[in-house]
Write an enzyme that holds these catalytic residues in place. Structure first.
Site, PDB file in Angstrom:
ATOM      1  N   ASP A 164      -3.567  -9.089 -28.506  1.00 41.89           N
ATOM      2  CA  ASP A 164      -3.047  -7.723 -28.500  1.00 41.89           C
ATOM      3  C   ASP A 164      -2.660  -7.232 -27.115  1.00 41.89           C
ATOM      4  O   ASP A 164      -2.086  -6.156 -26.980  1.00 41.89           O
ATOM      5  CB  ASP A 164      -4.111  -6.767 -29.083  1.00 41.89           C
ATOM      6  CG  ASP A 164      -4.359  -7.042 -30.549  1.00 41.89           C
ATOM      7  OD1 ASP A 164      -3.383  -7.289 -31.267  1.00 41.89           O
ATOM      8  OD2 ASP A 164      -5.527  -7.023 -30.970  1.00 41.89           O
ATOM      9  N   HIS A 216     -12.940 -11.420 -27.117  1.00 42.37           N
ATOM     10  CA  HIS A 216     -12.740 -11.946 -28.468  1.00 42.37           C
ATOM     11  C   HIS A 216     -14.039 -12.547 -28.956  1.00 42.37           C
ATOM     12  O   HIS A 216     -14.768 -13.156 -28.177  1.00 42.37           O
ATOM     13  CB  HIS A 216     -11.632 -13.014 -28.480  1.00 42.37           C
ATOM     14  CG  HIS A 216     -11.092 -13.258 -29.843  1.00 42.37           C
ATOM     15  ND1 HIS A 216     -11.695 -14.103 -30.735  1.00 42.37           N
ATOM     16  CD2 HIS A 216     -10.011 -12.732 -30.463  1.00 42.37           C
ATOM     17  CE1 HIS A 216     -10.998 -14.095 -31.859  1.00 42.37           C
ATOM     18  NE2 HIS A 216      -9.979 -13.268 -31.733  1.00 42.37           N
TER      19      HIS A 216
HETATM   20  N1  CMC Z   1     -14.182  -4.357 -22.144  1.00 40.29           N
HETATM   21  C1  CMC Z   1     -15.411  -4.269 -21.569  1.00 40.29           C
HETATM   22  N2  CMC Z   1     -16.490  -4.917 -22.011  1.00 40.29           N
HETATM   23  C2  CMC Z   1     -16.356  -5.687 -23.098  1.00 40.29           C
HETATM   24  C3  CMC Z   1     -15.124  -5.841 -23.752  1.00 40.29           C
HETATM   25  C4  CMC Z   1     -14.014  -5.143 -23.236  1.00 40.29           C
HETATM   26  N3  CMC Z   1     -12.801  -5.240 -23.825  1.00 40.29           N
HETATM   27  N4  CMC Z   1     -15.277  -6.650 -24.810  1.00 40.29           N
HETATM   28  C5  CMC Z   1     -16.561  -7.023 -24.814  1.00 40.29           C
HETATM   29  N5  CMC Z   1     -17.219  -6.445 -23.788  1.00 40.29           N
HETATM   30  C6  CMC Z   1     -18.631  -6.642 -23.435  1.00 40.29           C
HETATM   31  C7  CMC Z   1     -19.546  -5.907 -24.413  1.00 40.29           C
HETATM   32  O1  CMC Z   1     -19.838  -4.593 -23.981  1.00 40.29           O
HETATM   33  C8  CMC Z   1     -20.750  -6.795 -24.438  1.00 40.29           C
HETATM   34  O2  CMC Z   1     -21.497  -6.520 -23.272  1.00 40.29           O
HETATM   35  P1  CMC Z   1     -23.120  -6.635 -23.322  1.00 40.29           P
HETATM   36  O3  CMC Z   1     -23.407  -8.091 -23.592  1.00 40.29           O
HETATM   37  O4  CMC Z   1     -23.546  -6.186 -21.965  1.00 40.29           O
HETATM   38  O5  CMC Z   1     -23.580  -5.748 -24.433  1.00 40.29           O
HETATM   39  C9  CMC Z   1     -20.177  -8.207 -24.268  1.00 40.29           C
HETATM   40  O6  CMC Z   1     -18.917  -8.026 -23.599  1.00 40.29           O
HETATM   41  C10 CMC Z   1     -19.952  -8.932 -25.587  1.00 40.29           C
HETATM   42  O7  CMC Z   1     -19.131  -8.098 -26.403  1.00 40.29           O
HETATM   43  P2  CMC Z   1     -19.390  -7.867 -27.954  1.00 40.29           P
HETATM   44  O8  CMC Z   1     -18.843  -6.534 -28.339  1.00 40.29           O
HETATM   45  O9  CMC Z   1     -20.802  -8.150 -28.285  1.00 40.29           O
HETATM   46  O10 CMC Z   1     -18.502  -9.034 -28.548  1.00 40.29           O
HETATM   47  P3  CMC Z   1     -17.954  -9.133 -30.011  1.00 40.29           P
HETATM   48  O11 CMC Z   1     -17.638 -10.548 -30.231  1.00 40.29           O
HETATM   49  O12 CMC Z   1     -18.883  -8.479 -30.961  1.00 40.29           O
HETATM   50  O13 CMC Z   1     -16.595  -8.256 -29.993  1.00 40.29           O
HETATM   51  C11 CMC Z   1     -14.342  -7.604 -29.572  1.00 40.29           C
HETATM   52  C12 CMC Z   1     -15.342  -8.767 -29.777  1.00 40.29           C
HETATM   53  C13 CMC Z   1     -12.937  -8.149 -29.629  1.00 40.29           C
HETATM   54  C14 CMC Z   1     -14.530  -6.580 -30.701  1.00 40.29           C
HETATM   55  C15 CMC Z   1     -14.617  -6.952 -28.187  1.00 40.29           C
HETATM   56  O14 CMC Z   1     -14.378  -7.893 -27.157  1.00 40.29           O
HETATM   57  C16 CMC Z   1     -13.758  -5.698 -27.946  1.00 40.29           C
HETATM   58  O15 CMC Z   1     -14.155  -4.607 -28.353  1.00 40.29           O
HETATM   59  N6  CMC Z   1     -12.555  -5.843 -27.297  1.00 40.29           N
HETATM   60  C17 CMC Z   1     -11.658  -4.708 -27.116  1.00 40.29           C
HETATM   61  C18 CMC Z   1     -10.858  -4.467 -28.380  1.00 40.29           C
HETATM   62  C19 CMC Z   1      -9.826  -5.567 -28.616  1.00 40.29           C
HETATM   63  O16 CMC Z   1      -9.072  -5.924 -27.734  1.00 40.29           O
HETATM   64  N7  CMC Z   1      -9.761  -6.034 -29.867  1.00 40.29           N
HETATM   65  C20 CMC Z   1      -8.785  -7.057 -30.287  1.00 40.29           C
HETATM   66  C21 CMC Z   1      -9.449  -8.342 -30.639  1.00 40.29           C
HETATM   67  S1  CMC Z   1      -8.303  -9.743 -30.774  1.00 40.29           S
HETATM   68  C22 CMC Z   1      -7.262  -9.452 -32.110  1.00 40.29           C
HETATM   69  C23 CMC Z   1      -7.917  -9.027 -33.358  1.00 40.29           C
HETATM   70  O17 CMC Z   1      -8.956  -9.509 -33.768  1.00 40.29           O
HETATM   71  O18 CMC Z   1      -7.320  -8.199 -34.024  1.00 40.29           O
END
Ligand code: CMC
Length: 433
Positions: free
Chosen positions: A365, A308
């Site tokens: 989720d 998140h």
């Molecule tokens: N599985 C594996 N690695 C992950 C995941 C995951 N679910 N989420 C983040 N990471 C890694 C990502 O690759 C990055 O690694 P690095 O620093 O080596 O590049 C690090 O963790 C930070 O992630 P980010 O993408 O920069 O973080 P963000 O704040 O931009 O994104 C997120 C947040 C929710 C989009 C992301 O965690 C994600 O894609 N999660 C999976 C999809 C998901 O479950 N979404 C629902 C979010 S909660 C409800 C909502 O908002 O609707």
């Protein structure tokens, strides 16, 4: 708000003083409203991760401590004690309503649940297999065409009735698009049922056979809707605000929010979680390869329902939903292998260095889809259920923005990295590469 010392920005030998804003809970922001005017510079912030675009009194969230409060009330208390419409009114008005205020509000919303009869043609224009999020966004957008006299966001009467119409009609639109997808007759709303029970009735009744609303299912759905009701400046709420900042009407603004929510990184993740869990079960139930894939730099695969932007400790909503998932499945006598796989996956990921270091925890989720499945909702409807839950938040955010005299049209800057100025070349003189 308490006063803090100004911040000082030094660029070369120039120093600029920037005011500091402090929120009720001690959150601090450097106010850069005058930055470009005084320095000629802008800030650069991918995904707005460090940017507060607004002051808001609706929802407080502390991602480090796993705190979520609506209008000051902890989510744990609200989820177990409130009704969904009570939360909608709380979010919009800022106060817990008295019984008579709530009754009046519920009565008004209930009396707007019908759709114009000719709206049926709208659902019938879509392929039966169309994704319900696309249909929902289109249907909300279409609502504006039925109420042209109540669209002006600066007219208090128009705002009030539009907010109620939207909240009232979305469940009917969702149920009708589902009925059309199943080639089943539409079921009309019933004013003797509350918001959640009425939605279940429209989804699962037939003209020949009434669906007996199970109070345990209605209660669990009420909790789920409340847990999704607002989440301050998330991707879809921000979309609603940005669209609304151009004085677009509420239907256009919220339709845009539905599109934003549909993405798999946002609300679409609840569908993605169940599809991922099904894939694991189909592949024999071994979660290790999926965890390894999620960690791989080259592989775009992520564990859906994990991570998140704001929560870096735990998501309080996920904890409540997990408990309800276990209760609902036990109550329904449903033994879903997906719940077992989800719990194993959570355990493995929470003990894995990659997830620990990056502070990745199950989000809202992760377990919601397992409950929706047990309730009988098809997988492609899960994100639409999130959208129904999020409606009060979108409405309250849109309303707060429209009321705020300091609101400006949403229009970020950029840093241009394209070609410098060059002269036009006539087509016959261009070289082919
Ligand atoms: N599985 C594996 N690695 C992950 C995941 C995951 N679910 N989420 C983040 N990471 C890694 C990502 O690759 C990055 O690694 P690095 O620093 O080596 O590049 C690090 O963790 C930070 O992630 P980010 O993408 O920069 O973080 P963000 O704040 O931009 O994104 C997120 C947040 C929710 C989009 C992301 O965690 C994600 O894609 N999660 C999976 C999809 C998901 O479950 N979404 C629902 C979010 S909660 C409800 C909502 O908002 O609707």
């Amino acid at each position: 708000m308490t006063q803090r010392e100004d911040a000082v920005l030094r660029v070369g030998d120039q120093e600029y003083t920037l005011p500091v804003i402090v929120g009720t809970e001690g959150e601090i922001a450097v106010d850069i409203n005058q930055l470009r005017g005084t320095t000629g510079m802008v800030t650069f912030d991918r995904g707005f991760a460090n940017t507060a675009e607004t002051k808001s009194a609706i929802t407080f969230l502390d991602g480090e401590k796993g705190i979520l409060r609506y209008r000051g009330y902890p989510i744990e208390q609200i989820a177990e004690q409130a009704t969904f419409l009570e939360v909608a009114l709380l979010l919009a008005s800022g106060q817990l309503p008295s019984q008579s205020e709530l009754d009046e509000y519920a009565d008004e919303v209930t009396h707007h649940t019908m759709l114009r009869e000719d709206m049926k043609h709208l659902f019938e224009a879509f392929p039966r297999e169309a994704h319900p999020m696309q249909i929902l966004a289109s249907a909300i957008s279409a609502l504006a065409t039925y109420y042209p006299d109540a669209l002006d966001p600066r007219d208090p009467w128009a705002k009030d009735i539009s907010m109620k119409r939207l909240l009232a009609k979305v469940p009917t639109m969702v149920a009708w698009s589902y009925k059309y997808s199943q080639n089943q007759p539409y079921v009309y709303p019933r004013n003797d049922l509350d918001y959640v029970a009425n939605f279940l009735h429209m989804m699962f009744s037939y003209p020949t056979e009434n669906y007996e609303v199970d109070p345990a299912i209605a209660k669990a759905l009420n909790v789920l809707f409340i847990l999704h009701a607002d989440h301050e400046q998330n991707c879809s709420a921000t979309t609603v605000r940005v669209v609304g900042s151009g004085h677009a009407n509420i239907f256009s603004s919220v339709a845009a929010g539905v599109h934003a929510l549909s993405g798999p990184l946002h609300g679409g993740a609840n569908q993605g979680v169940v599809e991922m869990l099904e894939e694991i079960v189909t592949a024999g139930g071994d979660i290790a390869p999926f965890v390894e894939r999620a960690k791989g730099k080259e592989d775009p695969f992520r564990l859906m329902g994990f991570g998140h932007r704001v929560y870096k400790n735990f998501d309080p909503r996920a904890q409540i939903i997990k408990r309800h998932a276990q209760e609902v499945l036990a109550k329904l006598g449903a033994d879903d292998p997906l719940l077992d796989v989800a719990m194993q996956l959570e355990e493995v990921a929470l003990g894995d260095d990659y997830f620990i270091e990056k502070k990745l925890y199950p989000n809202v989720d992760f377990y919601s889809g397992v409950i929706y499945r047990a309730m009988g909702f098809p997988t492609d409807l899960f994100t639409v259920l999130f959208a129904i839950g999020r409606l009060p938040g979108w409405i309250a955010q849109w309303h707060e923005m429209q009321k705020d005299p300091t609101t400006r049209i949403g229009r970020p800057r950029q840093i241009y990295i394209g070609e410098p100025k060059r002269d036009w070349v006539a087509i016959e003189e261009r070289s082919t590469s």
